[in-house]
Design an enzyme around this catalytic site. Structure first.
Site: not given
Ligand SMILES: NC(=O)c1ccc[n+]([C@@H]2O[C@H](COP(=O)([O-])OP(=O)(O)OC[C@H]3O[C@@H](n4cnc5c(N)ncnc54)[C@H](O)[C@@H]3O)[C@@H](O)[C@H]2O)c1
Length: 256
Positions: A141, A154
């Site tokens: 991120s 985070y």
């Molecule tokens: N959305 C954003 O703006 C953004 C920005 C930078 C980084 N990210 C990163 O991208 C990745 C995906 O995030 P997102 O925004 O799609 O979120 P989201 O909440 O839609 O998806 C997160 C996924 O992780 C899974 N997960 C969480 N804990 C888990 C566990 N213990 N075991 C197995 N699976 C688990 C959830 O079931 C879900 O499928 C994350 O690592 C997040 O930190 C997101």
């Protein structure tokens, strides 16, 4: 550039960025193993994509639990006989200053975001080395590089991943490539969750954010999926130990 027939695991592959990656990789002809702790969403996605002719399997996994991650690697090998790529994407978010966290939240965020990648690499690297190669893509991120107010935990977890990418890439070079995708603001359920408690509706908050991003829009899961697919492909063979920032130009802005 092709993922055709490649066996790719996507953790957190049932929501947001991960779901976008699952759909895109499957559409590129990859054999996708979707791993997450969302049993219902996983079963639904597997049924939908298999009905559309894609080779997609859901494996319930808790990425923070080493035995669950080891079982995911075994199941993938049972299904397909190899592991060409893994997108370590599962993650959780928590807000707060260091003075506000208790140990349970600290442990959860570090276990899901960081320890999970140690377990995944520990159990995947030997498989990849034995079969002659493989790629690990890790979702970090922009929070790894800037101090988002009230996001110490985070940000620290994502910075740890940036360091881990370099270490894994150096330690296992030759057979295994390790690269990061480093998203900015992507329209997912996690982003929506970060808007809770603000004094504006989500669509207005998103419009405010979009105005400040040089490309004038939020990122979509498919933006990350396109980049991850390239990094997983053979055409990205010289990209190792680094991350690709996907933030519409936000990090390029002057800091004033
Ligand atoms: N959305 C954003 O703006 C953004 C920005 C930078 C980084 N990210 C990163 O991208 C990745 C995906 O995030 P997102 O925004 O799609 O979120 P989201 O909440 O839609 O998806 C997160 C996924 O992780 C899974 N997960 C969480 N804990 C888990 C566990 N213990 N075991 C197995 N699976 C688990 C959830 O079931 C879900 O499928 C994350 O690592 C997040 O930190 C997101």
């Amino acid at each position: 550039m092709s993922l055709r027939e490649k066996v790719i695991i996507v953790t957190g592959g049932t929501s947001g960025i991960g779901e976008g990656c699952t759909r895109h990789f499957a559409g590129q002809g990859a054999r996708v193993v979707v791993a997450s702790n969302q049993a219902e969403a996983g079963a639904k996605l597997e049924t939908e994509l298999r009905a559309a002719g894609h080779e997609v399997r859901f494996v319930f996994t808790d990425v923070a639990d080493e035995s669950s991650v080891a079982a995911l690697m075994r199941r993938t090998q049972e299904l397909h006989g190899r592991i060409d790529g893994i997108h370590c994407n599962a993650g959780v978010w928590a807000a707060g200053k260091v003075t506000e966290f208790d140990e349970a939240v600290w442990t959860k965020v570090m276990n899901v975001n960081v320890k999970s990648v140690f377990w995944t690499a520990k159990h995947a690297v030997p498989v990849m080395e034995k079969q002659g190669g493989g790629v690990i893509v890790i979702t970090t991120s922009v929070a790894a590089f800037v101090g988002f107010p009230s996001h110490a935990l985070y940000c620290a977890s994502k910075a740890a991943l940036e360091a881990l990418i370099r270490c894994l890439a150096v330690d296992h070079a030759g057979k295994v490539r390790v690269v990061g995708v480093c998203p900015g603001t992507i329209d997912t359920p996690m982003l929506a969750a970060t808007c809770a408690g603000w004094n504006k509706p989500v669509n207005e908050l998103y419009a405010d954010v979009a105005r400040r991003i040089p490309v004038r829009r939020l990122g979509q899961p498919l933006d990350v999926a396109h980049a991850a697919a390239f990094l997983l492909s053979d055409e990205a063979g010289y990209i190792n130990g680094t991350s690709l920032v996907l933030d519409g130009g936000t990090m390029a802005l002057p800091p004033w």
